[in-house]
Design a protein around this motif. Structure first.
Motif, PDB file in Angstrom:
ATOM      1  N   ILE A  95     -42.382 -58.516 104.598  1.00  0.00           N
ATOM      2  CA  ILE A  95     -41.922 -57.689 103.488  1.00  0.00           C
ATOM      3  C   ILE A  95     -43.148 -57.105 102.793  1.00  0.00           C
ATOM      4  O   ILE A  95     -44.068 -57.838 102.424  1.00  0.00           O
ATOM      5  CB  ILE A  95     -41.087 -58.495 102.473  1.00  0.00           C
ATOM      6  CG1 ILE A  95     -39.768 -58.943 103.120  1.00  0.00           C
ATOM      7  CG2 ILE A  95     -40.802 -57.672 101.231  1.00  0.00           C
ATOM      8  CD1 ILE A  95     -38.879 -59.728 102.183  1.00  0.00           C
ATOM      9  N   ALA A  96     -43.179 -55.787 102.638  1.00  0.00           N
ATOM     10  CA  ALA A  96     -44.296 -55.109 101.995  1.00  0.00           C
ATOM     11  C   ALA A  96     -44.039 -54.970 100.507  1.00  0.00           C
ATOM     12  O   ALA A  96     -42.959 -54.564 100.088  1.00  0.00           O
ATOM     13  CB  ALA A  96     -44.511 -53.739 102.622  1.00  0.00           C
ATOM     14  N   ARG A  97     -45.046 -55.328  99.725  1.00  0.00           N
ATOM     15  CA  ARG A  97     -44.975 -55.148  98.278  1.00  0.00           C
ATOM     16  C   ARG A  97     -46.183 -54.332  97.830  1.00  0.00           C
ATOM     17  O   ARG A  97     -47.291 -54.538  98.310  1.00  0.00           O
ATOM     18  CB  ARG A  97     -44.959 -56.501  97.562  1.00  0.00           C
ATOM     19  CG  ARG A  97     -43.673 -57.285  97.799  1.00  0.00           C
ATOM     20  CD  ARG A  97     -43.689 -58.599  97.028  1.00  0.00           C
ATOM     21  NE  ARG A  97     -42.398 -59.272  97.068  1.00  0.00           N
ATOM     22  CZ  ARG A  97     -42.018 -60.077  98.044  1.00  0.00           C
ATOM     23  NH1 ARG A  97     -42.816 -60.298  99.056  1.00  0.00           N
ATOM     24  NH2 ARG A  97     -40.832 -60.660  98.013  1.00  0.00           N
ATOM     25  N   ASP A  98     -45.977 -53.420  96.893  1.00  0.00           N
ATOM     26  CA  ASP A  98     -47.061 -52.558  96.448  1.00  0.00           C
ATOM     27  C   ASP A  98     -48.146 -53.352  95.743  1.00  0.00           C
ATOM     28  O   ASP A  98     -47.869 -54.263  94.969  1.00  0.00           O
ATOM     29  CB  ASP A  98     -46.531 -51.476  95.505  1.00  0.00           C
ATOM     30  CG  ASP A  98     -45.787 -50.390  96.254  1.00  0.00           C
ATOM     31  OD1 ASP A  98     -46.442 -49.687  97.027  1.00  0.00           O
ATOM     32  OD2 ASP A  98     -44.570 -50.289  96.083  1.00  0.00           O
ATOM     33  N   HIS A  99     -49.369 -52.964  96.014  1.00  0.00           N
ATOM     34  CA  HIS A  99     -50.506 -53.602  95.370  1.00  0.00           C
ATOM     35  C   HIS A  99     -51.426 -52.558  94.747  1.00  0.00           C
ATOM     36  O   HIS A  99     -51.837 -52.692  93.610  1.00  0.00           O
ATOM     37  CB  HIS A  99     -51.270 -54.436  96.395  1.00  0.00           C
ATOM     38  CG  HIS A  99     -52.480 -55.117  95.828  1.00  0.00           C
ATOM     39  ND1 HIS A  99     -52.393 -56.109  94.886  1.00  0.00           N
ATOM     40  CD2 HIS A  99     -53.810 -54.934  96.060  1.00  0.00           C
ATOM     41  CE1 HIS A  99     -53.609 -56.529  94.566  1.00  0.00           C
ATOM     42  NE2 HIS A  99     -54.487 -55.824  95.266  1.00  0.00           N
ATOM     43  N   GLN A 100     -51.725 -51.503  95.476  1.00  0.00           N
ATOM     44  CA  GLN A 100     -52.601 -50.455  94.965  1.00  0.00           C
ATOM     45  C   GLN A 100     -52.141 -49.117  95.530  1.00  0.00           C
ATOM     46  O   GLN A 100     -51.797 -49.004  96.702  1.00  0.00           O
ATOM     47  CB  GLN A 100     -54.050 -50.719  95.371  1.00  0.00           C
ATOM     48  CG  GLN A 100     -55.040 -49.653  94.915  1.00  0.00           C
ATOM     49  CD  GLN A 100     -56.457 -49.973  95.350  1.00  0.00           C
ATOM     50  OE1 GLN A 100     -56.856 -51.133  95.401  1.00  0.00           O
ATOM     51  NE2 GLN A 100     -57.206 -48.953  95.685  1.00  0.00           N
ATOM     52  N   ASN A 101     -52.176 -48.098  94.695  1.00  0.00           N
ATOM     53  CA  ASN A 101     -51.666 -46.796  95.113  1.00  0.00           C
ATOM     54  C   ASN A 101     -52.298 -45.723  94.224  1.00  0.00           C
ATOM     55  O   ASN A 101     -51.865 -45.512  93.098  1.00  0.00           O
ATOM     56  CB  ASN A 101     -50.138 -46.785  94.983  1.00  0.00           C
ATOM     57  CG  ASN A 101     -49.525 -45.518  95.506  1.00  0.00           C
ATOM     58  OD1 ASN A 101     -50.219 -44.616  95.977  1.00  0.00           O
ATOM     59  ND2 ASN A 101     -48.216 -45.430  95.407  1.00  0.00           N
ATOM     60  N   THR A 102     -53.355 -45.074  94.720  1.00  0.00           N
ATOM     61  CA  THR A 102     -54.067 -44.089  93.913  1.00  0.00           C
ATOM     62  C   THR A 102     -54.404 -42.859  94.737  1.00  0.00           C
ATOM     63  O   THR A 102     -54.384 -42.889  95.968  1.00  0.00           O
ATOM     64  CB  THR A 102     -55.381 -44.672  93.358  1.00  0.00           C
ATOM     65  OG1 THR A 102     -56.230 -45.040  94.453  1.00  0.00           O
ATOM     66  CG2 THR A 102     -55.113 -45.882  92.472  1.00  0.00           C
ATOM     67  N   GLY A 103     -54.748 -41.781  94.045  1.00  0.00           N
ATOM     68  CA  GLY A 103     -55.150 -40.565  94.729  1.00  0.00           C
ATOM     69  C   GLY A 103     -55.525 -39.475  93.750  1.00  0.00           C
ATOM     70  O   GLY A 103     -55.328 -39.605  92.537  1.00  0.00           O
ATOM     71  N   PHE A 104     -56.073 -38.396  94.281  1.00  0.00           N
ATOM     72  CA  PHE A 104     -56.408 -37.248  93.443  1.00  0.00           C
ATOM     73  C   PHE A 104     -56.345 -35.984  94.288  1.00  0.00           C
ATOM     74  O   PHE A 104     -56.309 -36.037  95.524  1.00  0.00           O
ATOM     75  CB  PHE A 104     -57.799 -37.403  92.806  1.00  0.00           C
ATOM     76  CG  PHE A 104     -58.943 -37.338  93.794  1.00  0.00           C
ATOM     77  CD1 PHE A 104     -59.550 -36.121  94.103  1.00  0.00           C
ATOM     78  CD2 PHE A 104     -59.409 -38.490  94.404  1.00  0.00           C
ATOM     79  CE1 PHE A 104     -60.600 -36.057  95.005  1.00  0.00           C
ATOM     80  CE2 PHE A 104     -60.460 -38.435  95.311  1.00  0.00           C
ATOM     81  CZ  PHE A 104     -61.059 -37.220  95.606  1.00  0.00           C
ATOM     82  N   SER A 105     -56.340 -34.846  93.616  1.00  0.00           N
ATOM     83  CA  SER A 105     -56.289 -33.566  94.312  1.00  0.00           C
ATOM     84  C   SER A 105     -57.147 -32.543  93.590  1.00  0.00           C
ATOM     85  O   SER A 105     -57.324 -32.606  92.369  1.00  0.00           O
ATOM     86  CB  SER A 105     -54.844 -33.049  94.399  1.00  0.00           C
ATOM     87  OG  SER A 105     -54.364 -32.683  93.122  1.00  0.00           O
ATOM     88  N   VAL A 106     -57.667 -31.587  94.373  1.00  0.00           N
ATOM     89  CA  VAL A 106     -58.422 -30.449  93.850  1.00  0.00           C
ATOM     90  C   VAL A 106     -57.971 -29.220  94.641  1.00  0.00           C
ATOM     91  O   VAL A 106     -57.947 -29.250  95.871  1.00  0.00           O
ATOM     92  CB  VAL A 106     -59.942 -30.635  93.994  1.00  0.00           C
ATOM     93  CG1 VAL A 106     -60.682 -29.409  93.454  1.00  0.00           C
ATOM     94  CG2 VAL A 106     -60.410 -31.892  93.296  1.00  0.00           C
ATOM     95  N   ALA A 107     -57.589 -28.168  93.935  1.00  0.00           N
ATOM     96  CA  ALA A 107     -57.144 -26.947  94.598  1.00  0.00           C
ATOM     97  C   ALA A 107     -57.678 -25.733  93.858  1.00  0.00           C
ATOM     98  O   ALA A 107     -57.733 -25.722  92.622  1.00  0.00           O
ATOM     99  CB  ALA A 107     -55.620 -26.891  94.671  1.00  0.00           C
ATOM    100  N   ALA A 108     -58.077 -24.712  94.604  1.00  0.00           N
ATOM    101  CA  ALA A 108     -58.579 -23.484  94.007  1.00  0.00           C
ATOM    102  C   ALA A 108     -58.014 -22.294  94.770  1.00  0.00           C
ATOM    103  O   ALA A 108     -57.737 -22.385  95.971  1.00  0.00           O
ATOM    104  CB  ALA A 108     -60.104 -23.458  94.036  1.00  0.00           C
ATOM    105  N   ASP A 109     -57.829 -21.176  94.066  1.00  0.00           N
ATOM    106  CA  ASP A 109     -57.366 -19.966  94.733  1.00  0.00           C
ATOM    107  C   ASP A 109     -57.912 -18.712  94.057  1.00  0.00           C
ATOM    108  O   ASP A 109     -58.351 -18.736  92.913  1.00  0.00           O
ATOM    109  CB  ASP A 109     -55.834 -19.916  94.825  1.00  0.00           C
ATOM    110  CG  ASP A 109     -55.160 -19.919  93.457  1.00  0.00           C
ATOM    111  OD1 ASP A 109     -55.790 -19.495  92.471  1.00  0.00           O
ATOM    112  OD2 ASP A 109     -53.996 -20.338  93.364  1.00  0.00           O
TER     113      ASP A 109
END
Length: 262
Positions: A95-109
């Motif tokens: 059974i999987a349980r959440d422990h860590q969940n992060t991220g980021f984004s960069v976008a240009a136009d």
């Protein structure tokens, strides 16, 4: 979601019809309304798309700068998270349980506003232009072993770790409404692109797991089903106990943003 995007396209096309003043039967002159934006040069805005797709823990801000009557550039930066896996049963023994969940984004136009399709000047109206976007995700989940009765096996554990790096380059078509000369609603309706999807999957455990590769493959399938953004990275990949993965594939960009013009 498809119906919603269709309605956005219909509304955008309706408001993108140009305004003409007729001088003669054979000649039409385009007229602009500079009062729509008061020729203001800046927009700060909030990207609501990640919240719609991934939940309230996502936060992305943007800034657009007017370069000329029909040109602008914009930049978006923010923090992203995936929805939680939350008690995901895997292979009838984990059974999987959440422990860590992060991220980021960069976008240009870079945006080129259509001269003959808009009533006003940038940053109001229909536009097109190239874009580049980068996304980084990290996720770690603790896997608990269970017996045939569904009870947790004490003293044993496994940990699944993964990461994804996605960079897309493409061309977008969008429409930005400036309301009451201050409020901006930005809709990027079509944004086909091509990019590199890379990442890593790893499974660690304090006990020997005879079918580690099969378990990772099942986790991969669950991730792709739950998080379609990983489709280009993981779909069709042969998963081993630990390894790096990468592939080139197409993608799309759809964005809804609200902002303040100044």
């Amino acid at each position: 979601m498809k119906k919603f995007l269709l309605w956005l396209a219909i509304v955008t096309l309706y408001f993108s019809i140009p305004v003409f003043s007729q001088n003669s039967a054979s000649e039409l002159m385009f007229s602009y309304d500079s009062s729509i934006t008061k020729m203001r040069k800046n927009i700060i805005r909030y990207n609501v798309t990640p919240q719609i797709l991934w939940g309230s823990n996502n936060f992305v801000l943007g800034y657009e700068r007017r370069l000329s009557d029909f040109e602008s550039v914009s930049l978006n930066v923010g923090f992203l998270t995936f929805p939680k896996l939350a008690q995901l049963a895997i292979a009838d023994s984990l059974i999987a349980r959440d422990h860590q969940n992060t991220g980021f984004s960069v976008a240009a136009d870079y945006r080129r506003y259509f001269k003959k399709r808009n009533r006003g000047f940038a940053p109001d109206g229909l536009y097109w232009g190239p874009y580049i976007a980068y996304y980084r995700y990290n996720f770690k989940n603790r896997l608990n072993f269970i017996d045939s009765l569904g009870n947790q096996v004490t003293g044993s554990y496994a940990e699944f770790q993964g990461s994804a790096n996605i960079i897309n380059v493409g061309v977008e078509l969008g429409y930005q409404f400036v309301i009451k000369k201050r409020i901006a609603v930005d809709l990027i309706m079509v944004g086909p692109g091509y990019g590199f999807y890379g990442g890593k999957l790893k499974l660690d455990s304090n006990v020997e797991i005879s079918d580690e590769d099969e378990i990772l493959s099942e986790i991969r399938d669950r991730l792709v089903n739950k998080f379609p953004v990983l489709d280009g990275l993981l779909e069709g990949q042969e998963v081993e106990t630990s390894g790096d993965y990468g592939t080139w594939t197409g993608g799309l960009r759809f964005v809804i943003q609200v902002g303040y013009v100044f």
